[in-house]
Motif scaffolding. Structure first.
Motif, PDB file in Angstrom:
ATOM      1  N   VAL A   4      46.702  36.560  52.056  1.00 47.86           N
ATOM      2  CA  VAL A   4      45.567  37.346  51.588  1.00 47.86           C
ATOM      3  C   VAL A   4      45.429  37.103  50.102  1.00 47.86           C
ATOM      4  N   ASP A   5      44.267  36.675  49.700  1.00 51.09           N
ATOM      5  CA  ASP A   5      44.011  36.493  48.279  1.00 51.09           C
ATOM      6  C   ASP A   5      43.700  37.837  47.660  1.00 51.09           C
ATOM      7  N   GLY A   6      44.186  38.023  46.505  1.00 48.58           N
ATOM      8  CA  GLY A   6      43.927  39.265  45.793  1.00 48.58           C
ATOM      9  C   GLY A   6      44.908  39.392  44.657  1.00 48.58           C
ATOM     10  N   PRO A   7      44.743  40.425  43.880  1.00 48.84           N
ATOM     11  CA  PRO A   7      45.649  40.620  42.750  1.00 48.84           C
ATOM     12  C   PRO A   7      47.052  40.955  43.249  1.00 48.84           C
ATOM     13  N   PRO A   8      48.066  40.592  42.478  1.00 46.67           N
ATOM     14  CA  PRO A   8      49.430  40.934  42.874  1.00 46.67           C
ATOM     15  C   PRO A   8      49.635  42.447  42.830  1.00 46.67           C
ATOM     16  N   LEU A   9      50.589  42.926  43.614  1.00 43.40           N
ATOM     17  CA  LEU A   9      50.888  44.349  43.603  1.00 43.40           C
ATOM     18  C   LEU A   9      51.397  44.763  42.230  1.00 43.40           C
ATOM     19  N   GLN A  10      50.949  45.897  41.774  1.00 45.81           N
ATOM     20  CA  GLN A  10      51.435  46.469  40.522  1.00 45.81           C
ATOM     21  C   GLN A  10      52.562  47.444  40.881  1.00 45.81           C
TER      22      GLN A  10
END
Length: 143
Positions: A4-10
């Protein structure tokens, strides 16, 4: 495998218990709170934010016990979260567990009519969960 493309978990923004398992062995307790004063409730949430163990520093809590915080939908209402935000939650969360008891299998002896107060009353707004490696550490945080 699907990616899944998306920002890394914070990880600093996620409670540790969401992504990590509890230590073993452990002792723990729950504290149920009701919010009567929205401003005081929001101040409490602000103070708790710095004490909640994050997924980034799992089992290196700022306290000698892990603190996790859950807020019910009624709790969000009591904290006076704006309606636009409240309306963004799934209907199941907004209904609450007592209203969905039959769907979840809480029938017969497990039905809300048999729950001990304050469960099922809408009066549980915030749940604090404390987990420690031993009773002594837990006692320090409870004090």
């Amino acid at each position: 495998m699907t990616t899944v493309d998306g920002p890394p978990l914070q990880l600093d923004d996620i409670q540790g218990i969401v992504l990590r398992t509890r230590p073993s062995p452990y002792v723990g307790t729950y504290i149920l709170l009701r919010v009567d004063d929205p401003r005081a409730g929001r101040e409490l949430m602000g103070r708790l934010a710095g004490l909640v163990d994050s997924a980034a520093n799992w089992w290196q809590p700022p306290l000698p016990a892990l603190l996790n915080v859950a807020v019910t939908y009624r709790g969000l209402e009591a904290l006076q979260v704006p309606h636009t935000s409240l309306n963004s939650f799934h209907e199941e969360f907004r209904q609450g567990m007592a209203a969905r008891a039959e769907f979840m299998g809480d029938t017969g002896e497990s039905a809300p009519a048999h729950w001990e107060p304050p469960f099922g009353t809408g009066q549980v707004h915030i749940v604090l969960s404390l987990v420690a490696a031993d009773q002594e550490s837990l006692a320090v945080v409870l004090e």
